[in-house]
Every structure is written in C-alpha cells, then in structure tokens.
Design a protein around this motif. Structure first.
Motif, PDB file in Angstrom:
ATOM      1  N   PHE A  56     -18.946  79.290 -23.047  1.00 29.41           N
ATOM      2  CA  PHE A  56     -20.163  78.526 -22.788  1.00 29.41           C
ATOM      3  C   PHE A  56     -21.359  79.187 -23.473  1.00 29.41           C
ATOM      4  N   GLU A  57     -21.447  80.504 -23.352  1.00 31.76           N
ATOM      5  CA  GLU A  57     -22.549  81.241 -23.976  1.00 31.76           C
ATOM      6  C   GLU A  57     -22.491  81.115 -25.501  1.00 31.76           C
ATOM      7  N   LYS A  58     -21.283  81.234 -26.053  1.00 28.31           N
ATOM      8  CA  LYS A  58     -21.106  81.126 -27.498  1.00 28.31           C
ATOM      9  C   LYS A  58     -21.508  79.744 -28.003  1.00 28.31           C
ATOM     10  N   GLU A  59     -21.068  78.698 -27.311  1.00 28.58           N
ATOM     11  CA  GLU A  59     -21.421  77.330 -27.698  1.00 28.58           C
ATOM     12  C   GLU A  59     -22.924  77.104 -27.593  1.00 28.58           C
ATOM     13  N   SER A  60     -23.516  77.614 -26.522  1.00 28.03           N
ATOM     14  CA  SER A  60     -24.961  77.451 -26.338  1.00 28.03           C
ATOM     15  C   SER A  60     -25.739  78.163 -27.446  1.00 28.03           C
ATOM     16  N   ARG A  61     -25.304  79.358 -27.769  1.00 24.57           N
ATOM     17  CA  ARG A  61     -25.970  80.124 -28.813  1.00 24.57           C
ATOM     18  C   ARG A  61     -25.854  79.403 -30.158  1.00 24.57           C
ATOM     19  N   ASN A  62     -24.662  78.923 -30.477  1.00 23.38           N
ATOM     20  CA  ASN A  62     -24.461  78.202 -31.739  1.00 23.38           C
ATOM     21  C   ASN A  62     -25.287  76.925 -31.793  1.00 23.38           C
ATOM     22  N   LYS A  63     -25.347  76.209 -30.679  1.00 21.86           N
ATOM     23  CA  LYS A  63     -26.146  74.986 -30.635  1.00 21.86           C
ATOM     24  C   LYS A  63     -27.627  75.317 -30.839  1.00 21.86           C
ATOM     25  N   GLY A  64     -28.092  76.376 -30.196  1.00 17.91           N
ATOM     26  CA  GLY A  64     -29.486  76.794 -30.353  1.00 17.91           C
ATOM     27  C   GLY A  64     -29.808  77.177 -31.784  1.00 17.91           C
ATOM     28  N   ARG A  65     -28.883  77.883 -32.429  1.00 19.86           N
ATOM     29  CA  ARG A  65     -29.099  78.276 -33.821  1.00 19.86           C
ATOM     30  C   ARG A  65     -29.153  77.057 -34.730  1.00 19.86           C
ATOM     31  N   ALA A  66     -28.269  76.109 -34.497  1.00 20.23           N
ATOM     32  CA  ALA A  66     -28.251  74.891 -35.323  1.00 20.23           C
ATOM     33  C   ALA A  66     -29.560  74.126 -35.161  1.00 20.23           C
TER      34      ALA A  66
END
Length: 105
Positions: free
Chosen positions: A45-55
């Motif tokens: 969940f943290e990884k997906e959230s971080r990637n979404k935020g970066r995008a």
C-alpha cells in the motif's frame, strides 16, 4: 450500529463485540502469520501510494514547465533560448510547440 462502530475503533480485539470481527482482527494483530501478512499488505500500500504521488508530481511539474515555455515563447524567445533557460533539449521544446500548433489548428 453503535457496537459495530465501537469495534471498528478498537485497537484491542479482546474489547470487540462481534466474534467474526474479533477473530479476523486477532489473526492480523496477534498471530505471527497474520502480522507478517498485514505488514506485507501495508508495504505494498505504501509503495503504491508513493508511486502514485510521484506520478502526480511529475504531471504537475510537466504542466508547470509547459506553462513556462509558453510564456517565454509569447515574450518572443526562440526555441534554443527556451531550451537553455528551462534545461530542456531544443528537440523537446520544438516538439512541444509543434504539438501546440497542431492542437490549435
């Protein structure tokens, strides 16, 4: 409804009213396999959230850069100068303005 809301706010499964919920929460809080499973879920969940935020930040940065390039062009700057000022390649700047012209026409 009040008991269910109580259970959702409990940090200790032993304080919950509903057996099914208590058992599921106990597994994820007390059993080693459940704790490991929950940790893995949270890491994903943290990884997906971080990637979404970066995008999202990359999209915002791109829009800001495009707005700057349009303003510089409107002030009379040529593509090589805009590329130098913005740190873009001349090719990227020229391609951007070609696409802009195509979208208007």
């Amino acid at each position: 409804m009040g008991k269910l809301m109580h259970d959702f706010h409990c940090t200790n499964p032993d304080d919950m009213f509903y057996d099914e919920l208590r058992e599921a929460v106990s597994y994820f809080k007390k059993e080693p396999e459940g704790v490991n499973a929950m940790c893995e879920i949270m890491r994903e969940f943290e990884k997906e959230s971080r990637n979404k935020g970066r995008a999202e930040e990359r999209k915002k940065a791109k829009k800001r850069m495009e707005a700057i390039m349009r303003k510089l062009y409107a002030k009379g700057m040529d593509c090589p100068t805009i590329a130098e000022v913005t740190g873009q390649t001349v090719s990227k700047v020229e391609t951007f303005f070609k696409k802009q012209a195509l979208n208007k026409g």
